[in-house]
Design a protein around this motif. Structure first.
Motif, PDB file in Angstrom:
ATOM      1  N   ALA A   1      27.789   0.461 -22.868  1.00  0.00           N
ATOM      2  CA  ALA A   1      27.109  -0.408 -22.043  1.00  0.00           C
ATOM      3  C   ALA A   1      25.497  -0.753 -22.493  1.00  0.00           C
ATOM      4  O   ALA A   1      25.012   0.237 -23.092  1.00  0.00           O
ATOM      5  CB  ALA A   1      26.740   0.231 -20.514  1.00  0.00           C
ATOM      6  N   ILE A   2      25.172  -1.946 -22.151  1.00  0.00           N
ATOM      7  CA  ILE A   2      23.808  -2.319 -22.610  1.00  0.00           C
ATOM      8  C   ILE A   2      22.851  -2.460 -21.466  1.00  0.00           C
ATOM      9  O   ILE A   2      23.263  -3.048 -20.554  1.00  0.00           O
ATOM     10  CB  ILE A   2      23.872  -3.735 -23.184  1.00  0.00           C
ATOM     11  CG1 ILE A   2      24.881  -3.937 -24.314  1.00  0.00           C
ATOM     12  CG2 ILE A   2      22.544  -4.180 -23.754  1.00  0.00           C
ATOM     13  CD1 ILE A   2      25.209  -5.310 -24.715  1.00  0.00           C
ATOM     14  N   THR A   3      21.643  -1.805 -21.486  1.00  0.00           N
ATOM     15  CA  THR A   3      20.679  -1.981 -20.516  1.00  0.00           C
ATOM     16  C   THR A   3      19.447  -2.119 -21.215  1.00  0.00           C
ATOM     17  O   THR A   3      19.072  -1.781 -22.374  1.00  0.00           O
ATOM     18  CB  THR A   3      20.720  -0.912 -19.596  1.00  0.00           C
ATOM     19  OG1 THR A   3      20.188  -1.081 -18.195  1.00  0.00           O
ATOM     20  CG2 THR A   3      19.822   0.463 -19.953  1.00  0.00           C
ATOM     21  N   HIS A   4      17.998  -2.460 -20.334  1.00  0.00           N
ATOM     22  CA  HIS A   4      16.997  -2.499 -21.062  1.00  0.00           C
ATOM     23  C   HIS A   4      15.931  -1.652 -20.309  1.00  0.00           C
ATOM     24  O   HIS A   4      15.519  -1.828 -19.221  1.00  0.00           O
ATOM     25  CB  HIS A   4      16.185  -3.896 -20.901  1.00  0.00           C
ATOM     26  CG  HIS A   4      17.231  -4.951 -21.474  1.00  0.00           C
ATOM     27  ND1 HIS A   4      16.898  -5.373 -22.739  1.00  0.00           N
ATOM     28  CD2 HIS A   4      18.345  -5.470 -21.350  1.00  0.00           C
ATOM     29  CE1 HIS A   4      17.720  -6.125 -23.352  1.00  0.00           C
ATOM     30  NE2 HIS A   4      18.505  -6.520 -22.398  1.00  0.00           N
ATOM     31  N   GLY A   5      16.083  -0.171 -20.851  1.00  0.00           N
ATOM     32  CA  GLY A   5      14.900   0.584 -20.559  1.00  0.00           C
ATOM     33  C   GLY A   5      15.868   1.724 -19.435  1.00  0.00           C
ATOM     34  O   GLY A   5      15.789   2.860 -19.846  1.00  0.00           O
ATOM     35  N   GLN A   6      16.106   1.141 -18.395  1.00  0.00           N
ATOM     36  CA  GLN A   6      16.827   2.192 -17.300  1.00  0.00           C
ATOM     37  C   GLN A   6      18.070   1.512 -16.886  1.00  0.00           C
ATOM     38  O   GLN A   6      18.246   0.062 -16.889  1.00  0.00           O
ATOM     39  CB  GLN A   6      15.876   2.296 -16.174  1.00  0.00           C
ATOM     40  CG  GLN A   6      14.806   3.282 -16.795  1.00  0.00           C
ATOM     41  CD  GLN A   6      13.688   3.480 -15.451  1.00  0.00           C
ATOM     42  OE1 GLN A   6      13.384   2.675 -14.821  1.00  0.00           O
ATOM     43  NE2 GLN A   6      13.426   4.753 -15.182  1.00  0.00           N
ATOM     44  N   ALA A   7      19.030   2.311 -16.174  1.00  0.00           N
ATOM     45  CA  ALA A   7      20.074   1.816 -15.497  1.00  0.00           C
ATOM     46  C   ALA A   7      20.205   2.790 -14.459  1.00  0.00           C
ATOM     47  O   ALA A   7      19.544   3.620 -14.137  1.00  0.00           O
ATOM     48  CB  ALA A   7      21.415   2.076 -16.307  1.00  0.00           C
ATOM     49  N   LEU A   8      21.158   2.339 -13.361  1.00  0.00           N
ATOM     50  CA  LEU A   8      21.342   3.063 -11.972  1.00  0.00           C
ATOM     51  C   LEU A   8      22.743   3.594 -12.230  1.00  0.00           C
ATOM     52  O   LEU A   8      23.689   3.134 -12.472  1.00  0.00           O
ATOM     53  CB  LEU A   8      20.929   2.400 -10.854  1.00  0.00           C
ATOM     54  CG  LEU A   8      20.955   3.003  -9.659  1.00  0.00           C
ATOM     55  CD1 LEU A   8      19.710   3.786  -9.437  1.00  0.00           C
ATOM     56  CD2 LEU A   8      21.091   2.083  -8.183  1.00  0.00           C
ATOM     57  N   PHE A   9      22.885   4.963 -11.930  1.00  0.00           N
ATOM     58  CA  PHE A   9      24.182   5.658 -11.854  1.00  0.00           C
ATOM     59  C   PHE A   9      24.502   6.066 -10.521  1.00  0.00           C
ATOM     60  O   PHE A   9      23.851   6.541  -9.904  1.00  0.00           O
ATOM     61  CB  PHE A   9      24.313   7.122 -13.020  1.00  0.00           C
ATOM     62  CG  PHE A   9      25.347   7.697 -12.719  1.00  0.00           C
ATOM     63  CD1 PHE A   9      26.503   7.063 -13.253  1.00  0.00           C
ATOM     64  CD2 PHE A   9      25.263   9.263 -12.709  1.00  0.00           C
ATOM     65  CE1 PHE A   9      27.868   7.775 -13.261  1.00  0.00           C
ATOM     66  CE2 PHE A   9      26.424   9.714 -12.876  1.00  0.00           C
ATOM     67  CZ  PHE A   9      27.703   9.336 -12.975  1.00  0.00           C
TER      68      PHE A   9
END
Length: 399
Positions: free
Chosen positions: A134-142
């Protein structure tokens, strides 16, 4: 069918109709009749959804969707364990496609927490442990409580539960037409008299409601959800669910990845305006109503910026390059050859307030002397169903 009587007549054998029947049986009631125009349960929205059990992240606090989603998720997971039905408690990540989406991600976190959902922000390193590609920019929500089920297996089990009770009956191939007088429903198989009626007819709920003289300010407008999937050799790229931060201007969640309980990874759905309540193909499912749907779409296009954004951007996803461009922003290592056609397609019957020309974002209940009509029961209605059922049962007309 000769004329028959039911204490409670439920129109629709989708997830709400079956869970409501189950709830009434659990309360000791009998004389329950479920009727459906199809030969089996959940042949439309309930049986064609992604199978994701949502976890209360997206919905306005205090809305009925927010109040029932997480409770429904937990009850549905418990039902799957009890009945030995497929269940993947895999969780979900929501990723940012560029840094400008970080405020939207934080707003989702706050909304989820207000709804009692268990979520947490993760950085790119922790995201790699959960969903390596998975790609994100800085943060993601789990979201650890998001799960995946087999909707058709659940619908079949519920229908079996209802039919086996000895206190309820399901009439297949029986289309509800409209009132035949006080406490009487005309159907394609004859007349049903009832003490009370619940309309949970999904994409046709507004038409039946209006036949009873209610809900005149609402119309269901269909959106087509088309899916593709990863070829089997690429299915390892996704462990659970990978979603984008949704566009706050419209009620759709965007193209995302879901690993089903069978191991197939689906990509989608789109949110393309459709011109029939069962317009699953390009032309199939079109009827005389297509013109009135097109007219409502035209009005929405003119006055509703969110709808206009969807109408301009979503149809392009019929073209593979646009669909792939959306999907590839979520997952590294994805190549065009990894994405193949899928037979899965669904219709989302979106409720529109025709007085304000806005898309309605919560379930709407309309009540008559002996009738309860449920409008706008779209996502997360499947997830919420086992919590919505007691809510509806408490609000049934007294018989």
């Amino acid at each position: 069918m000769a004329s028959m009587h039911a204490h409670t007549c439920i129109v629709g054998s989708g997830i709400l109709g079956l869970t409501l029947a189950r709830e009434l049986l659990a309360r000791g009631e009998d004389g329950i009749l479920v009727c459906d125009k199809e030969p089996g349960p959940g042949r439309h929205a309930s049986g064609r959804n992604s199978g994701v059990l949502h976890a209360g992240i997206y919905y306005a606090p205090q809305s009925l969707r927010a109040k029932t989603c997480l409770a429904g998720n937990r009850r549905m997971r418990a039902y799957c364990r009890e009945r030995g039905l497929p269940l993947s408690e895999c969780g979900k990540v929501i990723v940012t496609r560029d840094p400008s989406e970080l405020p939207g991600l934080l707003a989702l976190r706050d909304k989820a927490q207000a709804n009692g959902a268990t979520v947490r922000l993760v950085d790119e390193k922790e995201l790699a442990d959960i969903e390596p590609q998975a790609i994100t920019h800085g943060q993601a929500l789990f979201s650890p409580e998001t799960a995946v089920v087999d909707p058709k297996a659940i619908l079949t089990a519920l229908a079996q539960d209802v039919a086996a009770s000895g206190r309820a009956e399901i009439l297949w191939n029986t289309r509800a037409i409209g009132p035949a007088g006080p406490g009487r429903l005309a159907t394609s198989a004859g007349e049903v008299s009832y003490d009370r009626l619940v309309n949970v007819a999904g994409a046709y709920a507004d038409k039946l409601c209006q036949a009873y003289g209610l809900g005149k300010g609402y119309q269901l407008v269909p959106f087509k959800g088309v899916y593709r999937k990863l070829r089997p050799q690429a299915a390892h790229l996704v462990r659970g669910n990978v979603y984008p931060v949704p566009d706050p201007r419209n009620p759709f969640l965007g193209v995302h990845f879901t690993r089903g309980v069978s191991g197939e990874v689906y990509i989608g759905p789109t949110s393309i305006p459709a011109f029939g309540r069962e317009n699953y193909g390009l032309l199939s499912g079109l009827d005389a109503e297509a013109f009135s749907i097109l007219l409502r779409d035209a009005v929405l296009f003119a006055v509703n910026p969110g709808f206009r954004s969807v109408a301009l951007s979503e149809p392009r996803k019929y073209q593979f390059r646009h669909f792939f461009a959306d999907a590839s922003r979520l997952l590294r290592g994805l190549s065009p050859a990894d994405v193949v056609p899928a037979a899965k397609v669904g219709i989302r019957p979106q409720l529109v307030d025709t007085r304000k020309n806005v898309l309605v974002s919560d379930y709407v209940l309309e009540t008559g002397p002996r009738e309860l009509h449920v409008l706008g029961a779209i996502s997360p209605a499947f997830t919420s169903s086992m919590a919505i059922a007691p809510y509806l049962a408490d609000r049934l007309p007294r018989a």
